[in-house]
Scaffold this motif. Structure first.
Motif, PDB file in Angstrom:
ATOM      1  N   TRP A 296      39.372  42.040  29.816  1.00 49.19           N
ATOM      2  CA  TRP A 296      40.054  41.625  31.045  1.00 49.19           C
ATOM      3  C   TRP A 296      39.434  42.243  32.288  1.00 49.19           C
ATOM      4  O   TRP A 296      39.469  41.643  33.372  1.00 49.19           O
ATOM      5  N   ASP A 297      38.844  43.459  32.129  1.00 53.97           N
ATOM      6  CA  ASP A 297      38.161  44.074  33.288  1.00 53.97           C
ATOM      7  C   ASP A 297      36.975  43.209  33.724  1.00 53.97           C
ATOM      8  O   ASP A 297      36.727  43.027  34.917  1.00 53.97           O
ATOM      9  N   ALA A 298      36.256  42.682  32.720  1.00 56.25           N
ATOM     10  CA  ALA A 298      35.103  41.826  33.044  1.00 56.25           C
ATOM     11  C   ALA A 298      35.568  40.539  33.721  1.00 56.25           C
ATOM     12  O   ALA A 298      34.939  40.054  34.674  1.00 56.25           O
ATOM     13  N   VAL A 299      36.687  39.977  33.236  1.00 57.09           N
ATOM     14  CA  VAL A 299      37.233  38.760  33.863  1.00 57.09           C
ATOM     15  C   VAL A 299      37.573  39.054  35.317  1.00 57.09           C
ATOM     16  O   VAL A 299      37.177  38.314  36.241  1.00 57.09           O
ATOM     17  N   GLN A 300      38.285  40.185  35.521  1.00 56.00           N
ATOM     18  CA  GLN A 300      38.703  40.518  36.893  1.00 56.00           C
ATOM     19  C   GLN A 300      37.480  40.780  37.786  1.00 56.00           C
ATOM     20  O   GLN A 300      37.469  40.379  38.954  1.00 56.00           O
ATOM     21  N   ALA A 301      36.468  41.439  37.208  1.00 60.99           N
ATOM     22  CA  ALA A 301      35.267  41.750  38.011  1.00 60.99           C
ATOM     23  C   ALA A 301      34.584  40.454  38.471  1.00 60.99           C
ATOM     24  O   ALA A 301      34.140  40.344  39.625  1.00 60.99           O
ATOM     25  N   LEU A 302      34.506  39.483  37.562  1.00 59.40           N
ATOM     26  CA  LEU A 302      33.882  38.195  37.950  1.00 59.40           C
ATOM     27  C   LEU A 302      34.710  37.499  39.031  1.00 59.40           C
ATOM     28  O   LEU A 302      34.164  36.980  40.013  1.00 59.40           O
ATOM     29  N   LEU A 303      36.039  37.510  38.856  1.00 55.14           N
ATOM     30  CA  LEU A 303      36.901  36.851  39.845  1.00 55.14           C
ATOM     31  C   LEU A 303      36.863  37.593  41.192  1.00 55.14           C
ATOM     32  O   LEU A 303      36.933  36.969  42.256  1.00 55.14           O
ATOM     33  N   ALA A 304      36.706  38.931  41.138  1.00 60.06           N
ATOM     34  CA  ALA A 304      36.614  39.711  42.383  1.00 60.06           C
ATOM     35  C   ALA A 304      35.328  39.345  43.136  1.00 60.06           C
ATOM     36  O   ALA A 304      35.320  39.231  44.366  1.00 60.06           O
ATOM     37  N   LYS A 305      34.248  39.155  42.373  1.00 64.75           N
ATOM     38  CA  LYS A 305      32.976  38.732  43.006  1.00 64.75           C
ATOM     39  C   LYS A 305      33.147  37.368  43.677  1.00 64.75           C
ATOM     40  O   LYS A 305      32.646  37.120  44.778  1.00 64.75           O
ATOM     41  N   ALA A 306      33.853  36.470  42.984  1.00 65.25           N
ATOM     42  CA  ALA A 306      34.097  35.132  43.540  1.00 65.25           C
ATOM     43  C   ALA A 306      34.933  35.235  44.816  1.00 65.25           C
ATOM     44  O   ALA A 306      34.648  34.566  45.823  1.00 65.25           O
ATOM     45  N   GLN A 307      35.922  36.109  44.787  1.00 66.22           N
ATOM     46  CA  GLN A 307      36.797  36.274  45.968  1.00 66.22           C
ATOM     47  C   GLN A 307      35.986  36.776  47.165  1.00 66.22           C
ATOM     48  O   GLN A 307      36.172  36.315  48.290  1.00 66.22           O
ATOM     49  N   THR A 308      35.048  37.714  46.907  1.00 67.26           N
ATOM     50  CA  THR A 308      34.210  38.247  47.989  1.00 67.26           C
ATOM     51  C   THR A 308      33.269  37.163  48.531  1.00 67.26           C
ATOM     52  O   THR A 308      32.968  37.125  49.724  1.00 67.26           O
TER      53      THR A 308
END
Ligand code: NAP
Length: 280
Positions: free
Chosen positions: A261-273
């Motif tokens: 889930w950390d990897a999922v969140q990290a990818l989504l955080a990159k998308a948000q940025t």
């Protein structure tokens, strides 16, 4: 100025609606008599015919804007250009530029490519609207004819567009990312939803679809002919973006499959940025 618009649909009709109030004489050609009648009735053109030879003051035309579907842009220039003075400037609005600019320059010395980044989900003359180009980006491709370039640039600026100059190749690679890939991704989303085999769940999904689904499915649910032409005329650049997209989707799938889930969140955080880099 005396301005010709070939192809009276969403883009051509909208241009006419903005250009006439600026004091220009605008003539138009389209394939159907109904389109011509409607374009005159709604004030998009002063006069419209099926054939440019029937247009009054044709020989006085300063600029022709070709707003037909991509596949008809070059044949349209080939038909009209010989009927006009050699001083007449030509531009187009096609969503791809490499396939058009070079051959169009062979057909007409004074050709400058354009592409306004403006549209709606609708097509045809009845979809035309005022201010469609206001505050929208518009690409103009380089030409050795600096006077023609300046005139095409000022034409777009006069309808409120923000002009960017770039090569046809750079244009095609950039629009593959932000225009052509989104159409395929959004269409893929709709097609995937249609794979639901449980009729009850499929119906419930349709009932529950709201603003998020409206946003993400909009461009995929648009004119299929336009999407086909994007793929056909920008194939290498579009394929590159689709393969990259497939890789990113693969990363998301692996992370979800493995419960990372950390990897999922990290990818989504990159998308948000990334999002504010492209849109407000
Ligand atoms: P559209 O609404 O379908 O309009 C195209 C019009 O061209 C039609 O109304 C059709 O009218 C006419 N036409 C078709 N073939 C013709 C031909 N051979 N000669 C003369 N007229 C012809 O499409 P559009 O969205 O305005 O797109 C037109 C161009 O703008 C395309 O090159 C597209 O790549 C580009 N573009 C589109 C968008 C967008 O989001 N829609 C954005 C930027 C650029 P008749 O039926 O009367 O012939």
């Amino acid at each position: 100025m005396n301005i010709g618009i070939a192809g009276l649909g969403l883009i051509g009709g909208s241009l006419g609606l903005d250009l006439r109030p600026l004091g220009h004489y605008v003539w138009g050609i389209s394939r159907s008599p109904d389109t011509c009648l409607q374009a005159v009735a709604m004030g998009a053109v002063d006069v419209a015919c099926l054939d440019s030879e029937m247009i009054p003051y044709l020989d006085k035309t300063d600029v022709v804007i070709v707003c037909t579907p991509i596949a008809s842009i070059l044949p349209t220039i080939a038909t009209i250009a010989p009927r006009l003075q050699s001083s007449t400037i030509f531009t187009d609005v096609g969503s791809v530029k490499s396939a058009i600019v070079e051959p169009a320059t062979q057909l007409c010395d004074r050709f400058v490519g354009s592409h306004p980044m403006a549209g709606t989900a609708f097509s045809g003359i009845n979809a035309a609207k005022r201010n469609l180009f206001h505050q929208r980006p518009c690409v103009v491709t380089p030409s050795q004819d600096l006077e023609a370039m300046a005139m095409v640039r000022s034409l777009w600026e006069s309808v409120g567009a923000i002009v960017y100059e770039c090569s046809p190749e750079a244009h095609d690679r950039a629009v593959a990312w932000i225009s052509h890939l989104p159409v395929m991704v959004s269409a893929g989303l709709l097609l995937a939803c249609e794979q639901e085999v449980d009729g009850e769940v499929a119906q419930l999904a349709q009932n529950l679809a709201s603003s998020g689904f409206r946003d993400t499915s909009r461009v995929g649910g648009g004119n299929p002919e336009l999407g086909r032409l994007m793929a056909e005329y920008n194939q290498p650049a579009l394929l590159k973006t689709l393969h990259t997209y497939q890789d990113i989707l693969g990363s998301l799938i692996s992370a979800i499959e493995s419960g990372n889930w950390d990897a999922v969140q990290a990818l989504l955080a990159k998308a948000q940025t990334a999002r504010p880099l492209y849109v407000e």
